[in-house]
Design a protein around this motif. Structure first.
Motif: not given
Lengths: 265, 276
Positions: B224-248
């Protein structure tokens, strides 16, 4: 001579429990009569199976996933098999580099591939999501096609092909009557692995979904996050049954272990 | 043999085009200059991630989980593979198939079972409560333990299959010879079987580690959101917050980790091949 050690046996039993028990819990809870996911299940009914089959988003996504898996498997084999022939039978310079290139999608994290496809094809070139998904799935299936069919081609004696050519057979005839029969088990294995890989893929499909075309695993994943009903357990059990049927068919055709031997070569 | 180089190239071309145009070029573009942001911004963001305690915690958690899962999968997978490869029982075949079968099954289906086992009215929690070990069923879901368990289930079959083909290539006569010369079972394992199957073990470790640090479904469902890992973080940046620099930047970190482990494994297996 007895080779096993009690410790090894214990570790193996533990390993099997971790692999199999959670799956059994999914199946058991799918038959509950109750409203929530619980073990032991309350009563026994097929109501959640009916609910899963009646739930349109699941069925639409199932059809989409089957279509995508089928088309990308055919495409991956259509471009992969000629490439295998060129790599293994053509006298090309830099052969190992080319081979490495074909295996490279195995190394790139799939989520990274999904993000790249989303940015380049959907945002930049404004391709629709089915086409983008098709490019992505086909590309990640290519390593399977190349590795698994390559493994069975490696068993074939190239001098047989030379003999056929020497006796006047055309290249196409040589391929059809000499090479292809040797390749067939490899092609079936590659097709099966590719189909299953595409059908189950989440990371590539995750960012590429749209309202018109969504794949089943991603739809199920979204559903789990919003609801706690046993409908996903029922859908999972149906998929499990389908997979068992596929595995039995594979066992009849080729032998299960042989198909998977190809992955590690 | 395909005699004409032109025909060979023609056979190669469609696959090569798909590979380069469909995956490699887009991935490279995304990592180096994603749309709407400059390469500078990506590397700027990368630098901040590697110094920000919150982002560092996510990177470290991903590494820790990856290493733990790899360790568990080898400890459970190698003995299982050994028993399967050396057994003359008629159950060995079906048991091998049972270990391979989960690989055909969706990660979503496999991971979902842990919700039943670890969830708030799950089996383990209720058992702990029922035995009077705790007043209330403990929250096991959304913990690092849950993610480790889920990933172990996911990658153990891969570890078993890979170790199995390695052990199967080691002549069983060597085991018997070592035993005949007076080595115990543990000693035979430690100084004969394991060294000889090292390339397979290294490959298994690589596959499990690379899979664990890039897996999405399991950390998403069980962490869930408590145990964020790189992959879930990557999806959050690209699919939710649209922060392309952070996603890349996150994608760069993930890809680097995976390439590092593959390179390390290549060095290990090459060194092994040279010394033999």
């Amino acid at each position: 001579m007895k080779r096993s050690h009690p410790l090894a046996n214990t570790l193996a039993v533990l390993g099997y429990s971790v692999m199999i028990v959670p799956i059994l819990f999914v199946v058991a809870t799918a038959f509950t009569e109750g409203e929530t996911l619980a073990f032991p299940p309350e009563g026994f009914s097929f109501r959640w199976f009916e609910a899963a089959v009646d739930y349109e988003p699941f069925m639409e996504a199932l059809v989409s996933s089957l279509q995508l898996a089928l088309v990308s498997t055919v495409l991956a084999l259509a471009v992969g098999i000629p490439a295998v022939l060129a790599i293994m039978r053509g006298r090309l310079p830099g052969r190992s580099v080319v081979e490495g290139l074909f295996l490279s999608p195995l190394i790139l994290p799939e989520l990274v591939v999904g993000l790249a496809l989303f940015q380049q094809f959907m945002l930049h070139l404004e391709l629709d999501n089915f086409r983008t998904l098709l490019i992505g799935h086909t590309a990640i299936l290519l390593p399977y096609a190349v590795r698994v069919t390559g493994a069975s081609l490696a068993l074939a004696d190239p001098t047989l092909e030379d003999a056929a050519r020497g006796l006047g057979a055309s290249p196409w005839r040589t391929f059809r009557t000499v090479t292809l029969p040797v390749l067939r088990p490899g092609i079936i294995s590659a097709a099966l692995l590719s189909f299953v890989t595409s059908f189950n893929n989440v990371p590539i499909s995750l960012l590429l979904q749209s309202r018109d075309f969504r794949t089943l695993p991603v739809t199920m994943l979204d559903y789990v996050q919003q609801n706690y009903t046993p409908i996903v357990a029922a859908m999972s059990t149906l998929l499990l049954a389908g997979t068992v049927a596929l595995a039995f068919a594979a066992e009849r055709i080729l032998g299960f272990a042989r198909i998977f031997g190809g992955i590690n070569r | 043999m395909i005699r004409s180089r032109r025909i060979a190239l023609a056979l190669l071309l469609p696959g090569l085009a798909l590979l380069v145009g469909g995956v490699l070029a887009p991935a490279l573009t995304m990592l180096l200059s994603p749309p709407r942001v400059s390469t500078g911004e990506v590397f700027d963001r990368l630098g901040r991630m590697l110094s920000d305690p919150h982002d560092l915690a996510i990177i470290l958690r991903t590494l820790r989980v990856g290493l733990t899962v790899t360790g568990i999968c080898l400890v459970l997978g190698f003995p299982t593979a050994y028993l399967l490869a050396r057994s003359r029982s008629r159950w060995a075949g079906p048991l091998l198939a049972l270990a391979i079968f989960p690989l055909l099954l969706s990660n979503v289906v496999r991971t979902y079972g842990w919700l039943v086992v670890l969830g708030s009215n799950g089996v383990i929690g209720q058992a702990i409560e029922g035995l009077g070990l705790a007043d209330e069923a403990p929250q096991l879901l959304y913990t690092e333990l849950a993610v480790v368990l889920g990933l172990t289930q996911l990658f153990l079959p891969l570890a078993i299959v890979t170790c199995y083909s390695a052990v199967a290539q080691v002549d069983a006569g060597l085991d018997d010879a070592a035993r005949g010369l007076g080595a115990g079972r543990v000693r035979t394992m430690w100084s004969v079987v394991i060294p000889l199957s090292m390339p397979g073990i290294a490959m298994a470790a690589t596959l499990v580690f690379a899979g664990s640090v890039t897996a999405y479904t399991t950390p998403y469902l069980l962490g869930g959101s408590r145990q964020t890992m790189l992959a879930t973080q990557l999806f959050r940046y690209s699919g939710v917050s649209l922060d392309w620099a952070a996603a890349s930047a996150t994608a760069v970190i993930m890809t680097t980790l995976v390439i590092l482990i593959y390179s390390a494994a290549t060095v290990v297996t090459r060194a092994k091949a040279v010394t033999r």
